[in-house]
Design an enzyme around this catalytic site. Structure first.
Site, PDB file in Angstrom:
ATOM      1  N   SER A 262      30.649  45.338  42.380  1.00  0.00           N
ATOM      2  CA  SER A 262      31.246  44.024  42.568  1.00  0.00           C
ATOM      3  C   SER A 262      32.509  44.143  43.403  1.00  0.00           C
ATOM      4  O   SER A 262      33.017  45.242  43.637  1.00  0.00           O
ATOM      5  CB  SER A 262      31.592  43.414  41.205  1.00  0.00           C
ATOM      6  OG  SER A 262      32.740  44.056  40.686  1.00  0.00           O
ATOM      7  N   LYS A 263      32.996  43.000  43.816  1.00  0.00           N
ATOM      8  CA  LYS A 263      34.215  42.975  44.620  1.00  0.00           C
ATOM      9  C   LYS A 263      35.375  43.591  43.842  1.00  0.00           C
ATOM     10  O   LYS A 263      36.258  44.224  44.405  1.00  0.00           O
ATOM     11  CB  LYS A 263      34.513  41.537  45.016  1.00  0.00           C
ATOM     12  CG  LYS A 263      35.761  41.419  45.859  1.00  0.00           C
ATOM     13  CD  LYS A 263      35.839  40.090  46.552  1.00  0.00           C
ATOM     14  CE  LYS A 263      37.259  39.616  46.800  1.00  0.00           C
ATOM     15  NZ  LYS A 263      38.301  40.604  46.772  1.00  0.00           N
ATOM     16  N   ARG A 264      35.338  43.385  42.532  1.00  0.00           N
ATOM     17  CA  ARG A 264      36.413  43.932  41.700  1.00  0.00           C
ATOM     18  C   ARG A 264      36.475  45.459  41.750  1.00  0.00           C
ATOM     19  O   ARG A 264      37.553  46.038  41.669  1.00  0.00           O
ATOM     20  CB  ARG A 264      36.276  43.458  40.248  1.00  0.00           C
ATOM     21  CG  ARG A 264      36.958  42.128  40.058  1.00  0.00           C
ATOM     22  CD  ARG A 264      37.530  41.993  38.674  1.00  0.00           C
ATOM     23  NE  ARG A 264      36.791  40.934  37.988  1.00  0.00           N
ATOM     24  CZ  ARG A 264      36.044  41.130  36.927  1.00  0.00           C
ATOM     25  NH1 ARG A 264      35.953  42.330  36.378  1.00  0.00           N
ATOM     26  NH2 ARG A 264      35.394  40.129  36.392  1.00  0.00           N
TER      27      ARG A 264
END
Ligand code: GLU
Length: 511
Positions: A262-264
């Site tokens: 994910s972007k996180r």
């Protein structure tokens, strides 16, 4: 049967920045198309108007331009199967919705969101399907007159796919083999909404793949659950003979391997998950991109190609042409691919090493500018030499500055610990002798000057390490960097002498 022409498509929804997993999907489609002398189509799936984000389409196109992934037809490329933007194909979809309705393969449903909500409250596992559809407000339960009246009144409706229960649906997947699922688990998917006069993803996707003569659907694993429904839609239309082959690519996993990337993860570990920097028009948030972070497009391509595929041996460095030659859906893995971003950094290092120095020098010019140095003061030859001396030490072009600063600015201070270690009481005197030697060298080039200077140190019985490091400290400002005489050759005699002179003045006798 004659071999079908290979036609594949990349069909993003313009809902924001293109995720790096989407880039890999597009890359595999590109490689597959090139390898088979086929066509790659760029289709925009924008039937969900609520999720439309301005600028996303342009962003996606710019990303592929940067990466060197070319399309043969589609939005902005033209072609004979257009328009390629789904929002411009409303009439086509309406026609095919009618085909299904007339064949009794789909029906009109008037249930309001409130009614559906009430039904869900009443039946915890409610699914709109063969077991429940006769309890709902639709053209199967209402009289034709009633249906016509509601439509004439302009009541909103959806068209649902009438899925026959208890049937095994087979999806033949080129990566996963035969995937079987029972139709009873599927719900009667909404295919069309009168509210915006647009089809949903499923209908538009199938109609377009058919009309655009798509031969292979290569897409991310997240679409695998939709595939049985798609197979049933092809069948409902009577298009099974030209149904594309499916290949669902493995998921990209977190670098640690547990769960979806994910972007996180990128924010947490400091790597981009987007090809280009993305400025979210709604939130104003800026997300980093591979281009702006200093990756070479070739390195990104090579890195992505190996996330879920390998050539069957341990070859790692592959150009786009190599990849086109070697790529094989049969060698794609079913299991998710760990997003080893450090490997991406390694690829960048390798590509910097492989690229001609002159090319890297051109990329280094803007970096110089950022540091207040006008690159125009230097010849391309000088910059290219600088690059050749330091590029082995960097992963990114911008890191060349850190390694090569002294080629552009004389040191204004000297590393304290090196001074302590290498600059003694008689260093100024020895540096004076060194300056005489350098002044009188007939050839200031690296090799001959090295010979003379080393000969002088040896003859005098000086300590090699101390003299050479004091020399380096004076010229570089610290005791590191490429080969000393390569540095002085490039700086030239005058600059070298001036730097030693200045070090002697500033450091004096520290003994
Ligand atoms: N519009 C879908 C997406 O955003 C396309 C999925 C497919 O390739 O069928 O990825």
């Amino acid at each position: 049967m004659t071999e079908r022409r290979v036609r594949v498509r990349f069909a993003p929804s313009p809902t924001g920045a293109l995720h790096i997993g989407g880039v890999r999907t597009a890359l595999y489609n590109y490689l597959f198309a090139r390898q088979h002398g086929g066509d790659l189509i760029f289709r925009i799936e924008d039937t969900d108007s609520h999720r439309f984000v301005p600028g996303a389409e342009e962003y996606i196109l710019e990303s592929f331009k940067w990466l060197g992934i070319h399309f043969d037809e589609g939005v902005s490329f033209g072609g004979e199967h257009g328009p390629y933007r789904q929002s411009e194909r409303r009439d086509i979809y309406k026609k095919y919705v009618k085909v299904l309705l007339d064949a009794d393969k789909a029906y009109v449903a008037f249930d309001t969101p409130q009614e559906l909500e009430a039904k869900r409250a009443e039946m915890p596992n409610f699914q709109y399907d063969a077991s429940t559809r006769m309890q709902m407000r639709n053209s199967l339960t209402l009289s034709p007159d009633e249906v016509n009246r509601l439509m004439a009144e302009g009541k909103q409706y959806v068209v649902r796919f009438k899925i026959e229960p208890n049937e095994d649906v087979h999806v033949h997947d080129l990566i996963r083999g035969d995937v079987v699922i029972n139709s009873s688990v599927l719900d009667d998917k909404v295919l069309y909404k009168s509210a915006d006069e647009l089809p949903t993803y499923h209908l538009a996707n199938i109609v377009d793949d058919h009309l655009m003569e798509v031969s292979h659907v290569i897409r991310g694993e997240e679409w695998l659950p939709s595939a049985p429904l798609h197979v049933l839609l092809y069948r409902a239309f009577g298009w099974e003979d030209t149904m594309p082959a499916f290949a669902h690519l493995p998921l990209l996993l977190k670098p640690e391997g547990n769960g979806k990337l994910s972007k996180r993860d990128g924010d947490r570990l400091g790597f981009p998950v987007f090809p280009l920097e993305w400025h979210d028009p709604k939130t104003g948030e800026v997300s980093s991109g591979y281009r702006e972070a200093g990756y070479l497009p070739e390195a990104v391509i090579n890195f992505l190609a190996l996330l879920g595929w390998n050539p069957g041996n341990d070859q790692e460095i592959m150009s786009m042409d190599d990849l086109v030659r070697l790529f094989d859906l049969g060698h794609c893995s079913k299991a998710g691919a760990k997003f080893d971003y450090k490997k991406g950094i390694w690829f960048n290092h390798e590509y910097i090493l492989m690229k001609p120095d002159a090319e890297i020098a051109a990329l280094f010019k803007p970096v110089l500018q950022e540091h207040g140095i006008e690159p125009g003061q230097y010849t391309d030859e000088y910059l290219t030499r600088v690059v050749s001396l330091v590029k082995g030490r960097v992963n990114f072009v911008k890191e060349i500055w850190e390694q090569a600063r002294f080629f552009f600015v004389a040191p204004d201070s000297y590393a304290e610990k090196d001074v302590k270690k290498r600059w003694g009481a008689d260093t100024p005197r020895i540096m004076g002798e060194l300056m005489d030697i350098l002044r009188n060298l007939s050839d200031f080039a690296s090799k001959p000057s090295e010979e003379v200077v080393i000969g002088w140190i040896t003859d005098k019985g000086y300590h090699m390490g101390n003299v050479m490091n004091a020399f380096r400290l004076a010229v570089v400002g610290e005791c590191r960097g490429p080969h000393m005489f390569d540095i002085t050759e490039l700086l030239g005699r005058e600059e070298t002498l001036a730097r030693i002179q200045r070090a002697v003045e500033v450091l004096g006798d520290r003994g």
